[in-house]
Design a protein around this motif. Structure first.
Motif, PDB file in Angstrom:
ATOM      1  N   ASP A  39      16.115   4.695  -4.625  1.00  0.00           N
ATOM      2  CA  ASP A  39      15.906   3.983  -3.400  1.00  0.00           C
ATOM      3  C   ASP A  39      14.255   4.278  -3.709  1.00  0.00           C
ATOM      4  O   ASP A  39      13.810   2.933  -3.231  1.00  0.00           O
ATOM      5  CB  ASP A  39      16.440   4.958  -2.054  1.00  0.00           C
ATOM      6  CG  ASP A  39      16.071   3.942  -1.021  1.00  0.00           C
ATOM      7  OD1 ASP A  39      16.655   3.162  -0.803  1.00  0.00           O
ATOM      8  OD2 ASP A  39      15.585   5.195   0.660  1.00  0.00           O
ATOM      9  N   LEU A  90       2.107   6.962  -6.922  1.00  0.00           N
ATOM     10  CA  LEU A  90       1.784   8.145  -7.188  1.00  0.00           C
ATOM     11  C   LEU A  90       2.133   9.352  -6.910  1.00  0.00           C
ATOM     12  O   LEU A  90       1.850  10.055  -8.030  1.00  0.00           O
ATOM     13  CB  LEU A  90       0.431   7.845  -6.724  1.00  0.00           C
ATOM     14  CG  LEU A  90      -1.118   8.378  -6.943  1.00  0.00           C
ATOM     15  CD1 LEU A  90      -1.355   8.195  -8.213  1.00  0.00           C
ATOM     16  CD2 LEU A  90      -1.909   8.846  -5.310  1.00  0.00           C
ATOM     17  N   THR A  91       3.095   9.101  -6.014  1.00  0.00           N
ATOM     18  CA  THR A  91       3.220  11.196  -5.870  1.00  0.00           C
ATOM     19  C   THR A  91       4.538  10.890  -6.400  1.00  0.00           C
ATOM     20  O   THR A  91       5.099  12.057  -6.924  1.00  0.00           O
ATOM     21  CB  THR A  91       3.296  11.607  -3.686  1.00  0.00           C
ATOM     22  OG1 THR A  91       3.786  10.299  -3.333  1.00  0.00           O
ATOM     23  CG2 THR A  91       2.198  11.232  -3.180  1.00  0.00           C
ATOM     24  N   LEU A  94      -6.407   4.544  -2.536  1.00  0.00           N
ATOM     25  CA  LEU A  94      -5.086   4.202  -2.008  1.00  0.00           C
ATOM     26  C   LEU A  94      -4.833   3.938  -0.137  1.00  0.00           C
ATOM     27  O   LEU A  94      -4.217   3.845   0.354  1.00  0.00           O
ATOM     28  CB  LEU A  94      -3.272   4.753  -2.922  1.00  0.00           C
ATOM     29  CG  LEU A  94      -3.460   4.021  -4.800  1.00  0.00           C
ATOM     30  CD1 LEU A  94      -2.929   4.893  -5.167  1.00  0.00           C
ATOM     31  CD2 LEU A  94      -3.573   2.686  -4.441  1.00  0.00           C
ATOM     32  N   ALA A 137       0.413  -0.598  -0.073  1.00  0.00           N
ATOM     33  CA  ALA A 137      -0.077  -0.230   0.177  1.00  0.00           C
ATOM     34  C   ALA A 137       0.779   1.075   0.004  1.00  0.00           C
ATOM     35  O   ALA A 137       0.771   2.243  -0.761  1.00  0.00           O
ATOM     36  CB  ALA A 137      -1.036   0.117   1.401  1.00  0.00           C
ATOM     37  N   GLU A 138       1.543   1.222   0.627  1.00  0.00           N
ATOM     38  CA  GLU A 138       3.228   2.536   0.885  1.00  0.00           C
ATOM     39  C   GLU A 138       3.779   2.551  -0.504  1.00  0.00           C
ATOM     40  O   GLU A 138       3.322   2.874  -1.126  1.00  0.00           O
ATOM     41  CB  GLU A 138       3.912   2.243   2.232  1.00  0.00           C
ATOM     42  CG  GLU A 138       4.762   3.717   1.830  1.00  0.00           C
ATOM     43  CD  GLU A 138       5.501   3.623   3.667  1.00  0.00           C
ATOM     44  OE1 GLU A 138       5.513   2.138   3.373  1.00  0.00           O
ATOM     45  OE2 GLU A 138       5.905   4.655   3.320  1.00  0.00           O
ATOM     46  N   GLU A 161       2.322   2.100  -3.623  1.00  0.00           N
ATOM     47  CA  GLU A 161       1.408   2.557  -3.899  1.00  0.00           C
ATOM     48  C   GLU A 161       1.021   4.058  -3.994  1.00  0.00           C
ATOM     49  O   GLU A 161       1.006   4.607  -5.545  1.00  0.00           O
ATOM     50  CB  GLU A 161      -0.382   1.887  -4.218  1.00  0.00           C
ATOM     51  CG  GLU A 161      -0.067   0.707  -4.683  1.00  0.00           C
ATOM     52  CD  GLU A 161      -1.086  -0.588  -5.212  1.00  0.00           C
ATOM     53  OE1 GLU A 161      -0.934   0.482  -6.588  1.00  0.00           O
ATOM     54  OE2 GLU A 161      -0.928  -1.581  -5.927  1.00  0.00           O
ATOM     55  N   VAL A 162       0.916   4.908  -3.070  1.00  0.00           N
ATOM     56  CA  VAL A 162       0.972   5.801  -2.654  1.00  0.00           C
ATOM     57  C   VAL A 162       2.561   6.507  -3.153  1.00  0.00           C
ATOM     58  O   VAL A 162       2.229   7.652  -4.102  1.00  0.00           O
ATOM     59  CB  VAL A 162       0.695   6.213  -1.417  1.00  0.00           C
ATOM     60  CG1 VAL A 162       0.477   7.459  -0.535  1.00  0.00           C
ATOM     61  CG2 VAL A 162      -0.357   5.472  -1.215  1.00  0.00           C
ATOM     62  N   LEU A 163       3.913   5.530  -2.689  1.00  0.00           N
ATOM     63  CA  LEU A 163       4.342   6.375  -3.411  1.00  0.00           C
ATOM     64  C   LEU A 163       4.730   7.096  -5.071  1.00  0.00           C
ATOM     65  O   LEU A 163       5.486   7.698  -5.306  1.00  0.00           O
ATOM     66  CB  LEU A 163       5.632   5.690  -2.607  1.00  0.00           C
ATOM     67  CG  LEU A 163       7.031   6.023  -2.489  1.00  0.00           C
ATOM     68  CD1 LEU A 163       7.152   7.541  -1.297  1.00  0.00           C
ATOM     69  CD2 LEU A 163       7.946   4.917  -1.625  1.00  0.00           C
ATOM     70  N   ILE A 180       0.067  10.127   2.439  1.00  0.00           N
ATOM     71  CA  ILE A 180      -0.443   9.444   3.871  1.00  0.00           C
ATOM     72  C   ILE A 180      -0.913   9.826   4.568  1.00  0.00           C
ATOM     73  O   ILE A 180      -2.589  10.377   5.125  1.00  0.00           O
ATOM     74  CB  ILE A 180       0.491   8.184   4.129  1.00  0.00           C
ATOM     75  CG1 ILE A 180       0.199   7.169   2.363  1.00  0.00           C
ATOM     76  CG2 ILE A 180      -1.048   6.912   4.894  1.00  0.00           C
ATOM     77  CD1 ILE A 180       0.952   5.716   2.749  1.00  0.00           C
ATOM     78  N   ALA A 201       5.890   8.991   1.598  1.00  0.00           N
ATOM     79  CA  ALA A 201       5.050   9.248   1.579  1.00  0.00           C
ATOM     80  C   ALA A 201       3.878  10.284   2.111  1.00  0.00           C
ATOM     81  O   ALA A 201       2.679   9.595   2.825  1.00  0.00           O
ATOM     82  CB  ALA A 201       4.239   7.875   1.182  1.00  0.00           C
ATOM     83  N   TYR A 230      -4.144   1.542   2.244  1.00  0.00           N
ATOM     84  CA  TYR A 230      -2.705   2.078   2.969  1.00  0.00           C
ATOM     85  C   TYR A 230      -3.268   1.938   4.751  1.00  0.00           C
ATOM     86  O   TYR A 230      -2.629   1.264   6.051  1.00  0.00           O
ATOM     87  CB  TYR A 230      -2.010   2.634   2.810  1.00  0.00           C
ATOM     88  CG  TYR A 230      -0.455   3.275   4.279  1.00  0.00           C
ATOM     89  CD1 TYR A 230       0.334   2.623   3.611  1.00  0.00           C
ATOM     90  CD2 TYR A 230      -0.850   4.079   5.416  1.00  0.00           C
ATOM     91  CE1 TYR A 230       1.649   2.629   4.704  1.00  0.00           C
ATOM     92  CE2 TYR A 230       0.741   4.187   5.624  1.00  0.00           C
ATOM     93  CZ  TYR A 230       1.474   3.471   5.420  1.00  0.00           C
ATOM     94  OH  TYR A 230       2.911   3.413   6.515  1.00  0.00           O
ATOM     95  N   LYS A 256      11.837   0.808  -3.176  1.00  0.00           N
ATOM     96  CA  LYS A 256      10.647   0.398  -3.058  1.00  0.00           C
ATOM     97  C   LYS A 256       9.220   0.588  -3.501  1.00  0.00           C
ATOM     98  O   LYS A 256       8.931  -0.213  -3.149  1.00  0.00           O
ATOM     99  CB  LYS A 256      10.262   2.104  -1.902  1.00  0.00           C
ATOM    100  CG  LYS A 256      10.998   2.277  -0.048  1.00  0.00           C
ATOM    101  CD  LYS A 256      10.886   3.350   0.680  1.00  0.00           C
ATOM    102  CE  LYS A 256      12.293   3.623   1.465  1.00  0.00           C
ATOM    103  NZ  LYS A 256      11.863   2.161   2.714  1.00  0.00           N
TER     104      LYS A 256
END
Lengths: 335, 335
Positions: free
Chosen positions: A172, A161-162, B121, A154-155, A157-159, B43, B40, B125, A176
């Motif tokens: 790095d 996106l951003t 997302l 989940a993290e 996926e958000v990463l 979040i 992220a 999370y 992730k």
């Protein structure tokens, strides 16, 4: 059925499917059973559309193989195998909403056939069903592994996106993102199989490392193929990531070495998204000039080697040898 | 801070908050800690927007109270309390995407401030973080309870989606929908608190029944208020469910008794969604004529009574008395 009739049927995945045929038949039955819902027929409709579209079922096979290699003689590994397939399917449903995708596995996506609402909610339902299944074998350590994998996924996926369109994305962060996208579920699949089997700690660690490295090698190879792989020739699917302005490994490596003019180019095409005819070719030429494609390929081969090496502490077993072949296979496309 | 300055501060929820102040301070700290993400920042931004908007934190207080009433002296109940708040927040994020909501708790929704992608997302999370938290106390039975509640919640959401605008919706389906929407997380909150405390089976069962009945009473009352509650007077928020063509209990009861002309009316306004000036008033008149409002109110009061009765097997405790008051309070708005 699986849309790959033109492919030879003797790759490592096919051999894995053959060796695990009995287990996989039971897993498929379990999947069908657990995706049902007495009162909400929309749930099995949406799920079946995706699950029966002929996915390769790689993740459940990794769990089954890991447990068997570690000498597991029970049947609870099938529940964990169904668990990882449900988690995978749930993330695909949510991904397609997030990416506004139109096609998946050669068919229209669920968000297109039904709607985004159904994809979000059926994804949630599959997560919940996965959760029920994974509790059943009664191993707290397995639950811990799967909980942590869920958080990494989940993290990531958000990463993703951003981090998209952000030239400051580092290798790095990329690692992730691809762990979240692919490797975390691969490693949870193999590690949980070993834990369920009661394997000694070095074997558990080895199967975690195998899954993690396999997933990373696979994803770097995939990202390279998007720029034509080793041939650097523009093919049918070349350039999708470029058009979507994704920061994948070859781009990150090229950006790190960019001179002022090249940097201006990357800012324009990736950050601002102003892409013209010929820009993909220019991006590929810049990446080639800095050896970015070669460096990314070397990284993928290193991870593949790491996956193969990890298997050495495991007991001899034909399944172990297929897993080693699989780690070679995922990078053969770019070697 | 919580936007309710004009309300008296001595309702059962306020007394619960006061009695559990120390535990709740620790829960709030835990929530802030666990919603963070090093890489992220999107979040915690999205989560804080919702979590710090002054929700009433009823669910975590139910867990804390249940554990304390059953004599629990440890601190792991705080992890379960944070777990249920995370699950609740995740479902709100996904709900707002599904319902295309614009406002929640008096503020613009996350899907509006950021985008649907972030809501999907970040919701995932939070589910994953909830999952990690709930594994930590090491109780398989608690995990089983929360897994089953997750499945009821997710199935209820899909059911609500597919049952909307369908006049064939039965009271049985309605009950499943509101269990998914409210009661399943209430009962999982109270039951898991009791199980963590190692309470005897009859107390565990009592706290499950209390949470379940409290949630159902609350939701029926809420659905009644949407048609003006007992006064049947059109107020500020009257008619939202009617405009969204939802099959709530008073409508279901009136449809069951409809003559041919009334049935044609329901088909037009609910199934076909052709609503004109005066239709809400006519719907309320039809419901009143069949005693549908009264019957729904009686049902809510019955569930409230069931919740209060369930508490009788529990040890005497000021928290127990507040829970009993809470069960009265949720239906006082319609009594």
């Amino acid at each position: 059925m699986d849309g790959a009739v033109d492919k030879p049927k003797d790759g490592p995945q096919d051999r894995l499917a053959l060796a695990l045929a009995e287990d996989m038949a039971a897993v498929n039955l379990l999947i069908r059973e657990r995706m049902s819902s007495e009162h909400a027929p929309r749930i099995p409709e949406v799920t079946a559309h995706l699950i029966e579209a002929g996915g390769k079922r790689l993740r459940p096979m990794l769990t089954l193989a890991a447990a068997r290699i570690c000498g597991y003689a029970g049947t609870d590994h099938r529940k964990l195998a169904a668990t990882v397939e449900f988690i995978h399917t749930a993330t695909l449903l949510h991904d397609d909403v997030v990416d506004e995708s139109q096609r998946r596995r050669g068919r229209p996506t669920a968000n297109l056939l039904w709607d985004n609402k159904s994809s979000v909610l059926v994804g949630d339902y599959l997560f919940a069903r996965a959760f029920q299944l994974m509790v059943e074998p009664g191993s707290l350590r397995v639950l811990d592994i799967l909980a942590n994998a869920s958080a990494v996924i989940a993290e990531g996926e958000v990463l993703q996106l951003t981090a998209a369109q952000d030239l400051a994305t580092t290798e790095d962060i990329y690692l992730k993102v691809i762990r979240g996208k692919t490797a975390a579920l691969f490693s949870a699949a193999t590690e949980s199989g070993a834990v369920l089997a009661g394997a000694p700690e070095d074997q558990v660690q080895a199967l975690f490392t195998y899954g993690d490295a396999l997933g990373i090698a696979f994803q770097i190879a995939d990202d390279l193929l998007d720029y034509g792989g080793s041939s650097a020739v523009i093919g049918k699917n070349t350039g999708d990531d470029f058009r979507e302005r994704k920061l994948t490994l070859p781009v990150i490596k090229a950006v790190a070495k960019a001179d002022a003019e090249e940097r201006a180019f990357w800012v324009r095409v990736i950050e601002k998204g102003q892409q013209n005819e010929g820009d993909l070719e220019r991006a590929m030429a810049i990446m080639a000039r800095h050896g970015a494609m070669d460096a990314a390929r070397t990284a993928a081969l290193d991870w593949s080697r790491r996956a193969q090496d990890a298997l050495k502490v495991l007991p001899e077993n034909p399944l172990r040898d297929i897993l080693a072949d699989l780690a070679q296979y995922v990078v053969a496309r770019i070697a």
